[in-house]
Design an enzyme around this catalytic site. Structure first.
Site, short mmCIF file in Angstrom:
data_model
loop_
_atom_site.label_atom_id
_atom_site.label_comp_id
_atom_site.label_asym_id
_atom_site.label_seq_id
_atom_site.Cartn_x
_atom_site.Cartn_y
_atom_site.Cartn_z
CB ALA A 292 -39.99 9.52 41.66
CG MET A 293 -35.73 6.96 37.10
SD MET A 293 -34.26 7.38 37.43
CE MET A 293 -33.59 8.03 36.28
CD GLU A 294 -33.51 11.49 37.36
OE1 GLU A 294 -34.22 11.03 38.13
OE2 GLU A 294 -32.51 11.92 37.16
CG HIS A 327 -36.18 15.52 43.09
ND1 HIS A 327 -35.28 16.20 43.65
CD2 HIS A 327 -36.00 14.60 42.31
CE1 HIS A 327 -34.25 15.67 43.54
NE2 HIS A 327 -34.44 14.72 42.67
CD GLU A 328 -37.63 12.36 40.30
OE1 GLU A 328 -36.70 12.29 39.58
OE2 GLU A 328 -37.39 12.02 41.58
CD GLU A 350 -30.75 12.79 42.23
OE1 GLU A 350 -31.50 13.58 42.52
OE2 GLU A 350 -30.99 11.99 41.03
N1 BES Z 1 -32.76 9.82 40.16
C1 BES Z 1 -33.32 9.75 41.27
C2 BES Z 1 -34.07 8.43 41.41
C3 BES Z 1 -33.11 7.23 41.52
C4 BES Z 1 -31.99 7.36 42.31
C5 BES Z 1 -33.37 5.88 40.89
C6 BES Z 1 -30.92 6.07 42.47
C7 BES Z 1 -32.58 5.07 40.98
C8 BES Z 1 -31.60 5.05 42.00
C9 BES Z 1 -34.44 10.79 41.41
O1 BES Z 1 -34.61 12.06 40.86
C10 BES Z 1 -34.58 10.92 43.05
O2 BES Z 1 -33.70 11.56 43.49
N2 BES Z 1 -35.61 10.43 43.82
C11 BES Z 1 -35.58 10.62 45.27
C12 BES Z 1 -36.77 11.46 45.63
C13 BES Z 1 -36.36 13.02 45.35
C14 BES Z 1 -37.45 14.10 45.89
C15 BES Z 1 -35.11 13.41 46.37
C16 BES Z 1 -36.06 9.24 45.67
O3 BES Z 1 -36.29 8.38 44.88
O4 BES Z 1 -35.58 9.23 46.91
ZN ZN Z 2 -33.13 13.21 41.75
#
Ligand code: BES
Ligand code: ZN
Length: 923
Positions: A292-294, A327-328, A350
Site C-alpha cells: 500500500a502507499m500513503e 501503517h499508511e 519506514e
Molecule cells: N511507502 C510504502 C509503499 C511503497 C514502498 C511504495 C516502495 C512504493 C515503493 C508504504 O508505506 C509501505 O511501507 N508499505 C508496505 C506495507 C507496510 C505495512 C510495511 C508495503 O507496501 O509492503
Molecule cells: Zn511505509
C-alpha cells in the site's frame, strides 16, 4: 543492458536542490493509451544552493515531450493553462522554447537558461501511455482503472519534475476525462471545483493545502464505488472517510473502514496526532507492486490489504489489513508532514512507521503474539539479508536502484532500532521525544539524525554511540556467560558483543545494546534483580517493571552494553537463579548462551516474560531438531528426547487465556529459521527432522490434540474477537499435528472441516492439511475450491500459493502446470508472488531440489519479468542471493542461474543490482 555500468548514487554526495518549486498546477487529459499532462511550475533558484551550474535539470523518463514554455514575467504569454478548456490548443504560444533552448536526454530535461534572480513559470506538456505501463510505476492501468504509484521515483514517469523528496510544493490537480469511462476522478487534498465539458467529458480540480514531495502525489480515475463513513477527531473536527473499490467488492470494506477508525483514534491517544484534512480516501487496486502507499489524503492499496469478508479472508488477513491500514495512516505524520531529506533516510519514515503499526496491532490484539510474529519475521528473513551479499545498514550509503532498498533491513531492523530507543528512554520519554520531533520538523524533509537528535534533546541523554545502529550492517552476536558466587550471593553476567563483517564493512565498532534481564528462583518465582552499586545501569535507564517503594527489589533490569565486553553483578541472591535474558527481544541480535534442555524446559514453564517463555520452547525444539538433523545426515535412527514431549505435554495441560499465544507455544521453529542456524543448509535433513518431531508429538499426544480440537471447533464464522480467533488458531494447530498421523480418520476430519467451513480460516487450514498429505480427495478439494472462488482474485491467489508451497513430491510439476493455468498472469504481481514467490521463498524443500530445476525455473521467470516489471523481477532474485549457504553442488547450480540472469538483454537496474551484488566477491 540499458546501461553497461549503471550509476551508483552515494549518500556522501548529497547537496541541497538547486531550485525550489513554489507551486505546481497539473492538468491531466485522461486516456488509457494517450494521457496528456500539462505541468505549470512556479520556480526560483534555491538561495541555499552552492552550485555554480545555472541550468535547470528536471528528471523524466519514458514520455513524449510536446511543449515547453518559460515565462519569466517580462513577456507575459497570457495563456491560462489552468483552465481545462483552453488546454490543448495545438498552436505554439508566446515564450515557447525552441529546440536549441533545451536538451532532452534518456532521463532528463535540461533547460539552459532560466532566471536566477526572480521567480519564473515553466509549463511543460507531455503525453504518456498508461496501458503500456506494465512496470506499475507512474500512471498505469489496473483492471480498467487509471492509478498512480510515485514512490520512490515514479513521478518522473508522469512528467518532468525535480523528483526528490526534499523538493516540497503545493499541488493543484485538474483531471479531465470521459464521464462514462472515468466517472470518478480523484487526487490529493480537497475537491475545490468541478464541471462538465462538451463530448460527454467532465473535470474535477483538487487542491492539497499541504506542501509535499512529488512521491506523495496520486491520481485515480475509473468506475469505482465508494463506501463512506465518518470520524470525529479529538478536537471535534468531522473527517469524511471514503474507500473506493470495484462494484463487486463493496461488501468487503467493513473491516478496512473499522481499522481506519481504530488507527485514527490510536494515533490521537498514543502520539497526540490528529488527522489534518477533511477527507481521507483509500482506493483498492488489483495490480500493485507493494502492499500500500500513503499518498497524502489518497492512499492507494493493494486489494489484498483492504478487502475482507469472513468467507474470503483468513484471521491473519484481517490482522494484516488492520496493520497496513494503520501503517499508511500513521505515515500522515511520520512520512508526509515530516518527510525524508533523501532516499538514504528511508528508515526515518519506514522504520518509525513500522514500529508504530507494530505497537498499534499489539494494543489491538495480543502484545505477546504480535511481538513473537515480528521477531520471527526479523530472525528468519532480515537476519538472512544481514548475513548475505546484500547486507546494508538501515541507512544505506549507496544504491543503484532505490526500489531495491525497501528491504527487511530498512523496515524491520529499522523498527527494532526505534524500539531500542523506546526501551532506553521509556514510554513517557519516547512520547516527549516524538512530540519534540513533530514540533521541530513539521513541514520539513529531514534525516534519521534529526530524529535521534530530538529523542536525545527531549530526554537529556547521549545517543552518540547508539547512532552506529544506523550506519553499521550485520547482526551482532551477543554472548552471555554467567557465574554464581554462593558465598557472596552474587551472580555475574559477562556480556560480550561481536558483529561479523559485511560487504564494504570489514571492521565493526561496538554498539549500544539494551539488554533486558530478569531472574527466576528454582521454584519458578521471581528472584530480585538488583544490580550492585556502580552496576553499570545509567541513571536515565528506567528499571523496567519495578514496583514503587524502596523495599521491593526490581523485577527486571535494563543492562546497557556499550563495550566489547562488560560485566554486570546482581546481589542478594540466596540461591543460583535462572537467567531470563534479552526479554521481549530487547535488541536485534543473535544470542549465544549455553543452556541445558532442562533449563529451557524450566523457562518454558515459568518465565513471566511472554516472549522469553516462547523463545525457551523454540530453543528447546531447535536443539532437539539439530541433533536429529545430524542423525539423519549420518543415517542413524532418529529419536525425540522425552524432554521435548514432556515440555509440549506440559504446555498442553495448562489453562490458557490467550489461545493464539498458546498456539505459538506449540509451534516448532520454521524450516527457514532452522536453516538460518546451520553452517551448510541441508533442506532435506531439516524437513525430515522437523517432520519427525511433529509426527512423534502427534503420536504421543494424539488424545490431547484430539480433545483440544473438539473443544475449540465450533461455528463462529464472522466473529473476530480474540476468543474466536484464538479458538480457530489452536484448533487448526491441532489439526495440523494430527494430520501427520496420515490416517483415514484424520483425512475424514480435514475433509469434513473443508466442506463445512463457513470462514476462510477454517477452510484454508483444512485445505492446507489436505494438500500437504497424500490425501485421496486432494484434487477434488482443490478443484472444488477453485470452482467456488474463481470470481475472487485474492482467494485464487491463496489457491496458487498453497500448491506452490506444498511439501509433497508433485509440487514442482504442479507449479509448472499452474504457470499455464488461464488464471495465471505474469503482469499481476499478486499472482506472481503467489505462484513464483511462494515456490521460491516458502518451499525450501522443492525449490532447492538437488538437480537445480527450481533454480532454472526461477531464472526463466526473472528473465521474463525483467522487461515487464523490473521491481517484481528484482524481488524474485531474492531467493537466489543466499547461495553461499548451500552445499557445493547447489552453489554451482544457483551461481550458474545468477550468471545467466546477468546476461539478460536490456537488464533493468533493479535486477542488475541484486544479481551482480549476489555474485560479487565477499568482503
Ligand atoms: N511507502 C510504502 C509503499 C511503497 C514502498 C511504495 C516502495 C512504493 C515503493 C508504504 O508505506 C509501505 O511501507 N508499505 C508496505 C506495507 C507496510 C505495512 C510495511 C508495503 O507496501 O509492503
Ligand atoms: Zn511505509
Amino acid at each position: 543492458m540499458r546501461d553497461a555500468n549503471p550509476q551508483t548514487i552515494y549518500l556522501k554526495d548529497y547537496t541541497v536542490p538547486e531550485y525550489l518549486i513554489h507551486s505546481v498546477a497539473l492538468n491531466f487529459d485522461l486516456d488509457d493509451e494517450n494521457t496528456r499532462v500539462s505541468s505549470r511550475l512556479t520556480l526560483s533558484r534555491n538561495p541555499a544552493s552552492q552550485s555554480k551550474d545555472t541550468a535547470l535539470t528536471l528528471s523524466g523518463e519514458n514520455m513524449k515531450l510536446i511543449r515547453i514554455n518559460l515565462d519569466d514575467g517580462t513577456n507575459p504569454s497570457g495563456a491560462d493553462l489552468h483552465l481545462p478548456e483552453g488546454l490543448w490548443a495545438g498552436q505554439p504560444r508566446v515564450n515557447d522554447l525552441s529546440k536549441d533552448q533545451y536538451l532532452q536526454t534518456q532521463d532528463a530535461l535540461i533547460i539552459n537558461q532560466v532566471p536566477q534572480q526572480q521567480r519564473f513559470v515553466l509549463t511543460i506538456e507531455n503525453s504518456i501511455n498508461p496501458k503500456a505501463n506494465t512496470a506499475l510505476e507512474g500512471l498505469y492501468l489496473s483492471s480498467g482503472m487509471l492509478c498512480t504509484q510515485c514512490e520512490a521515483e515514479g513521478f518522473r514517469k508522469i512528467t518532468y519534475f525535480l523528483d526528490r523528496p526534499d523538493v516540497m510544493t503545493l499541488f493543484t490537480t485538474t483531471l479531465v476525462g470521459d464521464k462514462d469511462r472515468y466517472p470518478v476522478l480523484l487526487s490529493n487534498g480537497n475537491k475545490v471545483a468541478q464541471g462538465e465539458l462538451p463530448d460527454n467529458r467532465h473535470w474535477v480540480t483538487w487542491e492539497d493545502p499541504f506542501n509535499k514531495p512529488c512521491y506523495l502525489f496520486a491520481l485515480v480515475a475509473g468506475q469505482l464505488e465508494c463506501v463512506e463513513d465518518r470520524f470525529t477527531t479529538q478536537s471535534g473536527r468531522d473527517i469524511d472517510l471514503q474507500i473506493f473499490v470495484e462494484k463487486h467488492d463493496v461488501d468487503k470494506c467493513d473491516h478496512a473502514m473499522q481499522s481506519l477508525k481504530n488507527a485514527m483514534l490510536w494515533d490521537e491517544q498514543v502520539y497526540g496526532r490528529e488527522y489534518d484534512l477533511d477527507l481521507y480516501m483509500i482506493v483498492a487496486v488489483s495490480h500493485f507492486n507493494m502492499g500500500a502507499m500513503e499518498n497524502k489524503g489518497l492512499n492507494v492499496f493493494n486489494t489484498k490489504f483492504v478487502l475482507a469478508r469472513p468467507d474470503t479472508a483468513t484471521d491473519s488477513d484481517y490482522e494484516h489489513i488492520e496493520g497496513v491500514i494503520g501503517h499508511e495512516y500513521f505515515h500522515n505524520w511520520t512520512g508526509n508532514r515530516i518527510t525524508c531529506r533523501d532516499w538514504f533516510q528511508l528508515s526515518l519514515k519506514e522504520g518509525f512507521t513500522v514500529f508504530r503499526d507494530q505497537e498499534f496491532t499489539g494494543d489491538r490484539a495480543s502484545k505477546a503474539v504480535k511481538r513473537i510474529e515480528d521477531v520471527n519475521m526479523l530472525r528468519t528473513r532480515q537476519f538472512a539479508e544481514d548475513a548475505g551479499p546484500l547486507a546494508h545498514p538501515i541507512r544505506p550509503d549507496a544504491y543503484i536502484e532505490i526500489n531495491n532498498f525497501y528491504t527487511l533491513t530498512v523496515y524491520e531492523k529499522g523498527a527494532e532500532v526505534v524500539r531500542m530507543i523506546h526501551t532506553l528512554v521509556g514510554t513517557d520519554g519516547f512520547r516527549k521525544g516524538s512530540d519534540l520531533y513533530f514540533e521541530r520538523h513539521d513541514g520539513q524533509a529531514v534525516t534519521c539524525d534529526d530524529f535521534v537528535n530530538a529523542m536525545e534533546a527531549a530526554n537529556n541523554i547521549d545517543l552518540s554511540q547508539f547512532r552506529r545502529w544506523y550506519a553499521q550492517a550485520g547482526t551482532p552476536v551477543l554472548t552471555v556467560q554467567q557465574h554464581y558466587d554462593p558465598s557472596a550471593q552474587t551472580l555475574t553476567l559477562t556480556l560480550s558483543q561481536n558483529c561479523p563483517p559485511t560487504p564494504g564493512q570489514a571492521l565493526k565498532e561496538p554498539l549500544h545494546i539494551p539488554v533486558t534481564v530478569g531472574l527466576l528462583n528454582k521454584d519458578g518465582s521471581v528472584a530480585p534483580c538488583k544490580l550492585q552499586a556502580g552496576g553499570e545501569t545509567s541513571p536515565k535507564a528506567p528499571t523496567v517493571g519495578s514496583r514503587p517503594g524502596r523495599i521491593n527489589p526490581p523485577l527486571q533490569s535494563l543492562l546497557q552494553l556499550t563495550q566489547s565486553e562488560q560485566v554486570f553483578t546482581f546481589e542478594n541472591l540466596v540461591e543460583q537463579p535462572v537467567v531470563s535474558i534479552l526479554r521481549g527481544f530487547s535488541a536485534p541480535v543473535k544470542l549465544v548462551m549455553e543452556r541445558s534442555l532442562d533449563e529451557l524446559a524450566f523457562l518454558l514453564s515459568y518465565d513471566s516474560d511472554t516472549f522469553n517463555r516462547w523463545e525457551a520452547g523454540q530453543q528447546l525444539a531447535g536443539q532437539i531438531i539439530s541433533g536429529l538433523i545430524a542423525d539423519w545426515q549420518s543415517g542413524r535412527d532418529m529419536h525425540v528426547s522425552p524432554i521435548m514431549v514432556a515440555a509440549i505435554q506440559q504446555v498442553l495441560e495448562q489453562p490458557w487465556d490467550d489461545l493464539s499465544y498458546f498456539s505459538l507455544l506449540l509451534s516448532l521453529p520454521s524450516e527457514t529459521y532452522l536453516a538460518e542456524q546451520m553452517q551448510v543448509v541441508d533442506v532435506e535433513a531439516i524437513h525430515a527432522a522437523r517432520e519427525f518431531v511433529l509426527l512423534t508429538l502427534a503420536e504421543q499426544l494424539e488424545a490431547k490434540f484430539q480433545a483440544l480440537y473438539r473443544n475449540n471447533h465450533r461455528d463462529e464464522s464472522g466473529q473476530f474477537d480474540s476468543g474466536a480467533i484464538g479458538r480457530r488458531r489452536i484448533k487448526n494447530t491441532c489439526l495440523s499435528y494430527l494430520s501427520k498421523l496420515e490416517n483415514k480418520h484424520i483425512y475424514q476430519l480435514s475433509q469434513q472441516q473443508f466442506n463445512q467451513a463457513k470462514n476462510m480460516t477454517d477452510q484454508m487450514a483444512a485445505l492446507t492439511v489436505i494438500v500437504n498429505n497424500p490425501h485421496p480427495a486432494k484434487q477434488q478439494c482443490l478443484d472444488s475450491f477453485y470452482h467456488q472462488w474463481q470470481a475472487e482474485a485474492l482467494v485464487i491467489d491463496k489457491w496458487f500459493a498453497l500448491q506452490a508451497s506444498s511439501s509433497m513430491p508433485e509440487a514442482f510439476a504442479t507449479v509448472q502446470a499452474l504457470m499455464q493455468h488461464p488464471a495465471f498472469d505474469l503482469k499481476n504481481p499478486n499472482r506472481v508472488r503467489s505462484l513464483i514467490g511462494a515456490f521460491s521463498q516458502s518451499n525450501p524443500l522443492h525449490f532447492h531440489a538437488a538437480n537445480g530445476q527450481g533454480y532454472r525455473f526461477l531464472a526463466d521467470q526473472i528473465i521474463a519479468l525483467n522487461t515487464l516489471n523490473p521491481q517484481i523481477a528484482s524481488r524474485m532474485v531474492g531467493a537466489l542471493t543466499s547461495w553461499r549457504r548451500f552445499d557445493e553442488g547447489r552453489q554451482a547450480l544457483i551461481k550458474t542461474q545468477l550468471e545467466r540472469i546477468m546476461t539478460t538483454e536490456a537488464i533493468s537496474k533493479d535486477v542488475y543490482e541484486v544479481a551482480s551484488k549476489s555474485l560479487a566477491q565477499q568482503a
